[in-house]
Design a protein around this motif. Structure first.
Motif, mmCIF file in Angstrom:
data_model
loop_
_atom_site.group_PDB
_atom_site.id
_atom_site.type_symbol
_atom_site.label_atom_id
_atom_site.label_comp_id
_atom_site.label_asym_id
_atom_site.label_seq_id
_atom_site.Cartn_x
_atom_site.Cartn_y
_atom_site.Cartn_z
ATOM 1 N N ALA A 161 -26.035 -38.909 -20.781
ATOM 2 C CA ALA A 161 -26.702 -38.244 -21.908
ATOM 3 C C ALA A 161 -28.147 -37.914 -21.568
ATOM 4 O O ALA A 161 -28.645 -36.826 -21.897
ATOM 5 C CB ALA A 161 -26.633 -39.139 -23.144
ATOM 6 N N THR A 162 -28.824 -38.840 -20.895
ATOM 7 C CA THR A 162 -30.237 -38.621 -20.571
ATOM 8 C C THR A 162 -30.414 -37.483 -19.575
ATOM 9 O O THR A 162 -31.267 -36.605 -19.761
ATOM 10 C CB THR A 162 -30.865 -39.903 -20.003
ATOM 11 N N ILE A 163 -29.621 -37.482 -18.504
ATOM 12 C CA ILE A 163 -29.776 -36.434 -17.497
ATOM 13 C C ILE A 163 -29.372 -35.078 -18.071
ATOM 14 O O ILE A 163 -30.011 -34.057 -17.788
ATOM 15 C CB ILE A 163 -28.963 -36.762 -16.225
ATOM 16 N N THR A 164 -28.335 -35.051 -18.920
ATOM 17 C CA THR A 164 -27.924 -33.790 -19.550
ATOM 18 C C THR A 164 -29.032 -33.247 -20.439
ATOM 19 O O THR A 164 -29.334 -32.054 -20.436
ATOM 20 C CB THR A 164 -26.639 -33.998 -20.373
ATOM 21 N N TRP A 165 -29.642 -34.124 -21.214
ATOM 22 C CA TRP A 165 -30.735 -33.702 -22.090
ATOM 23 C C TRP A 165 -31.927 -33.236 -21.269
ATOM 24 O O TRP A 165 -32.541 -32.215 -21.554
ATOM 25 C CB TRP A 165 -31.130 -34.861 -23.004
ATOM 26 N N GLY A 166 -32.259 -33.995 -20.220
ATOM 27 C CA GLY A 166 -33.408 -33.633 -19.389
ATOM 28 C C GLY A 166 -33.237 -32.297 -18.695
ATOM 29 O O GLY A 166 -34.191 -31.519 -18.572
ATOM 30 N N VAL A 167 -32.018 -32.006 -18.251
ATOM 31 C CA VAL A 167 -31.752 -30.728 -17.583
ATOM 32 C C VAL A 167 -32.058 -29.561 -18.514
ATOM 33 O O VAL A 167 -32.583 -28.519 -18.097
ATOM 34 C CB VAL A 167 -30.281 -30.665 -17.098
ATOM 35 N N GLY A 168 -31.754 -29.736 -19.790
ATOM 36 C CA GLY A 168 -31.979 -28.654 -20.746
ATOM 37 C C GLY A 168 -33.394 -28.540 -21.261
ATOM 38 O O GLY A 168 -33.733 -27.574 -21.935
ATOM 39 N N GLN A 169 -34.244 -29.515 -20.931
ATOM 40 C CA GLN A 169 -35.618 -29.534 -21.454
ATOM 41 C C GLN A 169 -36.596 -28.954 -20.434
ATOM 42 O O GLN A 169 -37.534 -29.622 -20.004
ATOM 43 C CB GLN A 169 -36.003 -30.954 -21.829
ATOM 44 N N LEU A 179 -37.886 -34.884 -11.149
ATOM 45 C CA LEU A 179 -37.238 -34.508 -9.896
ATOM 46 C C LEU A 179 -35.722 -34.401 -10.013
ATOM 47 O O LEU A 179 -35.121 -33.442 -9.497
ATOM 48 C CB LEU A 179 -37.615 -35.527 -8.814
ATOM 49 N N LEU A 180 -35.080 -35.353 -10.688
ATOM 50 C CA LEU A 180 -33.620 -35.316 -10.796
ATOM 51 C C LEU A 180 -33.158 -34.226 -11.752
ATOM 52 O O LEU A 180 -32.215 -33.481 -11.455
ATOM 53 C CB LEU A 180 -33.103 -36.680 -11.272
ATOM 54 N N ALA A 181 -33.802 -34.108 -12.906
ATOM 55 C CA ALA A 181 -33.415 -33.084 -13.868
ATOM 56 C C ALA A 181 -33.602 -31.689 -13.286
ATOM 57 O O ALA A 181 -32.759 -30.800 -13.471
ATOM 58 C CB ALA A 181 -34.223 -33.234 -15.163
ATOM 59 N N SER A 182 -34.698 -31.491 -12.568
ATOM 60 C CA SER A 182 -34.932 -30.190 -11.938
ATOM 61 C C SER A 182 -33.818 -29.854 -10.959
ATOM 62 O O SER A 182 -33.361 -28.714 -10.885
ATOM 63 C CB SER A 182 -36.278 -30.199 -11.198
ATOM 64 N N PHE A 183 -33.377 -30.852 -10.199
ATOM 65 C CA PHE A 183 -32.349 -30.617 -9.188
ATOM 66 C C PHE A 183 -31.036 -30.162 -9.816
ATOM 67 O O PHE A 183 -30.335 -29.319 -9.262
ATOM 68 C CB PHE A 183 -32.117 -31.890 -8.377
ATOM 69 N N PHE A 184 -30.694 -30.714 -10.975
ATOM 70 C CA PHE A 184 -29.401 -30.423 -11.586
ATOM 71 C C PHE A 184 -29.422 -29.234 -12.535
ATOM 72 O O PHE A 184 -28.398 -28.926 -13.154
ATOM 73 C CB PHE A 184 -28.878 -31.653 -12.326
#
Length: 590
Positions: A161-169, A179-184
């Motif tokens: 849930a956290t990485i999915t939310w971060g990817v969209g923000q 770094l991880l959210a940007s990558f995905f």
């Protein structure tokens, strides 16, 4: 230390190192410090998943996790140092095959890549094995199976849930540069999302919605834009070069069928911003995949749009979204069945798939050639200034042999080759009747350093970097009032003006069908450190002011009398330098 004491040390060390590295990125590359917290949250959630695994699985997954982090941090460091943004999985997947094969430039070849990836994994595996033996067993015995499974499930759900939310923000300060959210994030984002770009895109949406369709009296002439990568005007016969490098283009100019802009410049010294500025009619700082572009205006007018592109454009960061090509109308180096991806003969292969011209529907073509780029394939027959046996493969480390790839004789061979490909394109377009009524623009996306001060392109704004050709094939009676000076941003407005279509108000270029005796144009590098330039044209005078803020360096050159830019006039012309300095500052501050 016993098993009970090892687990906290392993996990704490992992979290501490991850936080420190995120902090270094925030400090070194100007990212918001909040990304340290968001990065730490993601790593901690993932560590909770690992905590409840059996011993062997724990060790191997933690090894894989730490290795993957090292790989990501290194790629992000290179990406931020070069382009000022984090790397994305989209780019890694797209370019990994061509980097491995040596078709794309990379500082190390296969042995270096293998050693880095393999060596990193082995070293981390050995370290984790030494410090984590028995650690997870102690935890599982304390918690019991049911409780550990519950923790694992909650951790997996939380991390997802956290990485999915971060990817969209993308615009959230906690997640924009994490770094991880940007990558995905699903699409590479070379257009850095700025408030200025967002405002321009919003305005462009209104302009495009209100743009007139089927303008009465508009000329439905075919439009062909040919951009030759890394093509310098001063190595072209048509621009006075002593070698016969452009016999076909020179003949067209001599016949009067093609017009020549005497002094033309790119907005930057790299392909991405050069291409987008040409098609969008504005400087790169205002461009995004949502801006109103030349191909959009023509498509709305009923044109069929085609993209025939040497090189791997579908993989490049954001270009497919910028082109917005209809299905089946984009052909690039990733699709060729006959050649390698940087071989210009593939555009003729793509043109074979295009149907003949239609009287009912005009067409727009963007053709990209790679001949003069250091990765561009030199044809066997293209050895005129070099010996037939003087062939150089870019191989796995092209940056290490730029002095061979782009030595003067070979570069001139490839300029002559590009002229030949343009000749073949004219014949192919004529055979399909697209030249029966057409405007053709031949230009470059940027220049190329050939050892005068540096090699290749992307980091500087001297004439070798941004002075490009601009040639307009037009057999009509249209009068081009001002062919002494232009930049890339003038191409799109000139084409629409020539067709009798209105020029969108957000475009910053000027039509060459009208005279603009006094003008300031703005230029900047795409790579770091950022350099900025303003070119001041006043009648017959032409000056360039270059500012490199990171180095505190300023340069002023008289381009009419000092085309080689060897005499810095900053101290000799303080008033002019002050005016242009203020122009650069205003440009940067806007």
């Amino acid at each position: 230390m016993g098993p009970r004491g090892r687990l906290p040390v392993v996990i704490a060390a992992h979290l501490f190192v991850s936080a420190v590295i995120a902090g270094v990125f925030a400090w070194r590359f100007g990212q918001n410090p909040r990304v340290v917290l968001s990065h730490l949250v993601l790593v901690a959630e993932w560590d909770c998943v690992l905590l409840v695994l059996p011993a062997a699985v724990f060790r191997w997954l933690l090894t894989a996790t730490c290795s993957a982090q090292v790989y990501l941090y290194v790629l992000d460091a290179v990406s931020n140092a070069s382009w000022g943004r984090n790397v994305t999985g989209h780019l890694v997947v797209a370019f990994a095959p061509t980097v491995w094969s040596g078709q794309e430039a990379f500082p190390v070849g296969k042995p270096g890549i293998t050693l880095f990836f393999g060596g990193t994994f082995v070293l981390i595996a050995a370290l984790i094995w030494l410090v984590s033996r028995g650690a997870d067993v102690a935890l599982r015995r304390q918690l019991g199976t049911a409780r550990t499974l519950a923790i694992a499930a909650a951790a997996v759900v939380g991390f997802g849930a956290t990485i999915t939310w971060g990817v969209g923000q993308r615009d959230n300060l906690f997640w924009k540069d994490e770094l991880l959210a940007s990558f995905f994030r699903p699409v590479g984002y070379a257009f850095e999302p700025t408030a200025r770009r967002h405002a321009v895109a919003e305005r462009d949406a209104v302009l495009q919605a209100s743009y007139p369709r089927h303008v009465p009296g508009a000329r439905r002439t075919n439009v062909i834009v040919v951009i030759v990568d890394s093509l310098r005007a001063d190595h072209m016969q048509v621009y006075g070069y002593q070698r016969p490098t452009t016999p076909f283009l020179s003949q067209l100019v001599s016949s009067g069928r093609m017009k020549k802009v005497d002094m033309a410049f790119s907005t930057c010294s790299e392909s991405f911003c050069g291409i987008t500025s040409t098609l969008a009619g504005r400087e790169f700082r205002d461009i995004s995949a949502r801006t109103f572009q030349l191909q959009d205006a023509l498509r709305d007018e009923g044109y069929r749009t085609w993209f025939l592109l040497s090189g791997n454009h579908t993989a490049w960061n954001g270009l497919p979204q910028f082109y917005r090509a209809d299905e089946g109308t984009l052909f690039d180096g990733s699709q060729t069945q006959r050649y390698t991806m940087d071989d210009d003969r593939l555009v003729l292969e793509g043109l074979e798939r295009v149907p003949p011209a239609s009287a009912d529907r005009p067409a727009f073509f963007y053709v990209h050639l790679m001949s003069t780029h250091y990765l561009g394939v030199q044809f066997p027959r293209s050895h005129v200034f070099t010996r037939p046996d003087d062939s150089v493969d870019p191989g796995e480390q092209p940056y290490a042999i730029l002095d061979q790839l782009q030595k003067r004789d070979r570069y001139d061979d490839k300029v002559l080759q590009a002229d030949g490909v343009v000749h073949d394109l004219f014949e192919a377009f004529a055979a399909k009747h697209y030249l029966d009524d057409a405007v053709v623009v031949v230009t470059g996306d940027h220049g190329e350093g050939l050892g005068e001060r540096h090699w290749a392109h992307g980091w500087h704004l001297y004439n070798e970097d941004i002075r490009i050709p601009m040639l307009i094939y037009d057999v009509s009676r249209a009068k081009y009032q001002d062919l002494s000076f232009a930049t890339q941003v003038d191409i799109a407005p000139t084409i629409l003006d020539r067709l009798g279509l209105p020029i969108p108000a957000s475009w910053e270029g000027q039509s060459l069908l009208t005279r603009t005796p006094t003008r300031f144009t703005y230029h900047q590098t795409y790579f770091l450190p950022n350099r900025f330039a303003v070119i001041y044209r006043d009648g017959g005078d032409l000056y360039k002011f270059i500012s490199t803020p990171d180095y505190g360096k300023e340069e002023l050159y008289d381009l009419i009398h000092d085309g080689g830019e060897t005499h810095n006039l900053v101290e000799q012309e303080p008033r002019l330098a002050a005016v242009l300095r203020d122009k650069v500052r205003s440009y940067r501050d806007e």
